[in-house]
Design an enzyme around this catalytic site. Sequence first.
Site, PDB file in Angstrom:
ATOM      1  N   SER A 188      -2.493  18.750 -36.003  1.00  0.00           N
ATOM      2  CA  SER A 188      -2.047  18.778 -36.721  1.00  0.00           C
ATOM      3  C   SER A 188      -3.381  18.300 -37.860  1.00  0.00           C
ATOM      4  CB  SER A 188      -0.505  18.336 -37.259  1.00  0.00           C
ATOM      5  OG  SER A 188      -0.099  18.584 -38.879  1.00  0.00           O
TER       6      SER A 188
ATOM      7  N   TYR B 237       6.242  11.189 -37.682  1.00  0.00           N
ATOM      8  CA  TYR B 237       5.575  12.888 -37.334  1.00  0.00           C
ATOM      9  C   TYR B 237       3.653  12.874 -36.735  1.00  0.00           C
ATOM     10  CZ  TYR B 237       3.797  18.090 -37.170  1.00  0.00           C
ATOM     11  OH  TYR B 237       3.389  18.927 -36.488  1.00  0.00           O
TER      12      TYR B 237
END
Length: 262
Positions: A144, A157
Amino acid sequence: MKDAFGAPQSLLVLGGTSEIGLATARRLIAHRTRTVWLAGRPSPALDSAAAELRGRGAYVRTVDFDALDTESHETVLGKIFTEGDIDMVLLAFGIPGDQERDEEEPLAAVRVAQTNYTGAVSAGLVCAGALQAQGHGSLVVLSSVAGERARRADFIYGSSKAGLDAFAQGLGDALHGTGVHVMIVRPGPVRTAAGDGTADGAPLATIPFTRTPLVTTPDAVAAAIVTGLRRRSETVWVPGALRAVMSALRHVPRPLFRRMPV
């Protein structure tokens, strides 16, 4: 084995209900992929995904897989490879967590880290070993853009994705020359049918560039994955412009970065 055009004939998706995973499976089935394994926790969504892919002409099987149950990975995933070669493994599972809650509940933060990083390391190593034993195949790891630089809004995250990204880079180097190809995919925020979010569901509002054309879709990520496979790319950004954007952001001084609306 891959066909004459380099398209995989068999696919294993770790995270069998992932929208990007399923979008990739649909594209590959259209390119003659015939066997698909969907690995995930048993659920109506997993069964529905399998049925939908079968309707597209693929032979689809589901397998019970829990990223947090790392002790089971070697057995569960090893059985899949005993039934035939796998040309491509797509590691697409992950959880976004809830940054505010997770800061107050360390065990919740640990669950994010264990799923996105520890679980991925375990499953990735098991699959990499199996691909190396068969002498060919691609391991595609869904990272990501959030892992590129820690941000106040989602650093738990993001740190899990940063760890996963570094792991995949090293694994790719370790497997270089073995016939196994490792490709890292770094999507920006993803607009999904279930709601705006990251590849694995992080709220879009916590991700940078939410009001820019850099927001992407599962289909766009899937298309980039298929193109990257054909080119045997090592890293794929989606959209491609994110490479330049993150290259610039990486060098912004921290005092200034803290004040940026990212």
